[in-house]
Design an enzyme around this catalytic site. Structure first.
Site, short mmCIF file in Angstrom:
data_model
loop_
_atom_site.label_atom_id
_atom_site.label_comp_id
_atom_site.label_asym_id
_atom_site.label_seq_id
_atom_site.Cartn_x
_atom_site.Cartn_y
_atom_site.Cartn_z
N ASP A 1 42.82 30.98 33.31
CA ASP A 1 42.21 31.92 34.24
C ASP A 1 42.70 33.32 33.83
OD1 ASP A 1 41.18 32.94 36.84
OD2 ASP A 1 43.31 33.23 37.24
N ASP B 1 42.47 36.94 35.99
CA ASP B 1 43.11 37.77 37.03
C ASP B 1 44.23 37.01 37.73
OD1 ASP B 1 41.65 40.33 37.21
OD2 ASP B 1 39.93 39.03 37.58
MG LIG Z 1 42.98 34.27 39.14
#
Ligand SMILES: [Mg+2]
Length: 268
Positions: free
Chosen positions: A16, A18
């Site tokens: 992932d 952010d």
């Molecule tokens: Mg995230």
């Protein structure tokens, strides 16, 4: 005596973005080194974000500018997942985007008709939109009330930045859900659709793949839905006390701890 079965090795790690590799414009400590160590040990690395504000190429460019090595075909972002869904299920239909330029760019790149006038689109596609206006919200509302298909990249209620949280795509989706009394189909994590694309394009095996992310409700849930292992990093959204029934395989303060946890060493 039967041989003791050891856990299968990890052949791919999906990261992932952010809250996992960076916060806003700030790269999280150890993130670049973590990816390099994994690659050095022969582990394929891919990127998966629900964010639909950029195209695949736009995300790769952002990662590269931050010091990561990333190619567009290693990036799975909300805009691309949405584009692939539309190509497969709704080819030929026109889309009204509630999103930023990167969403329209990715949709057009994949041959999808985009109409920003909001006149007669049969599909409303929503992602995070920091250029949102009441007018745009109103056009989407009218189309949804007329029966347009309601799609969203994700329903993340917030997203982490270096100075705290901001309203996520889910906050915009919620405004349209409430006003149109319609429910969207969400293509991003935890929907396993992205894994089907990854498997098709990179030949992944779920039992040998690890999802690394900062959210239980999207990243860890996605891993569970796809039958893969998961590592929750506490550098973004979810906290240790949030962990309930959905148990990650690993809980780490940050990605800086990942390669050691997997027993991987950077090649000399
Ligand atoms: Mg995230």
């Amino acid at each position: 005596m039967a041989k003791q079965q050891s856990a299968p090795p990890i052949s791919c790690a999906i990261f992932d973005l952010d809250g996992t590799l960076f916060l806003g414009k700030k790269v999280l400590p150890g993130a670049i080194e973590c990816l390099e160590t994994l690659r050095g040990a022969g582990v394929k690395t891919l990127f998966l974000t629900n964010a639909g504000t950029r195209s695949r190429q736009g995300v790769a460019d952002k990662l590269t500018s931050m010091g990561f090595k990333a190619q567009a075909d290693e990036v799975y972002c909300g805009s691309y997942i949405l584009a692939r869904f539309l190509m497969e299920k709704h080819a030929g239909k026109t889309v009204f985007p509630v999103g930023e330029a990167g969403l329209s760019e990715e949709l057009r790149r994949n041959g999808i008709k985009v109409d920003e006038s909001g006149k007669d689109s049969g599909i409303v596609a929503v992602c995070l939109d920091r250029t949102l206006t009441y007018e745009k919200l109103g056009k989407a509302h009218v189309l949804l009330r007329k029966g347009a298909l309601f799609l969203a990249t994700n329903k993340d209620h917030i997203f982490p930045t270096e100075s705290g949280t901001m309203p996520g795509a889910g906050a915009i989706v919620a405004a349209l859900e409430f006003s149109s009394e319609r429910t969207p189909y969400v293509v991003g994590k935890p929907n396993p659709m992205a894994f089907d694309l990854m498997r098709e394009e990179h030949g992944l095996k779920s039992g040998e793949t690890l999802m690394v992310g900062d959210r239980l409700d999207t990243d860890v849930a996605f891993a569970r839905n796809c039958g893969m292992k998961s590592a929750l990093v506490l550098s973004g959204n979810s906290k240790r006390e949030d962990i309930g029934d959905l148990l990650p395989d690993y809980v780490l303060d940050s990605v800086a701890q990942l390669s050691a946890k997997l027993g991987l060493k950077k090649k000399a």
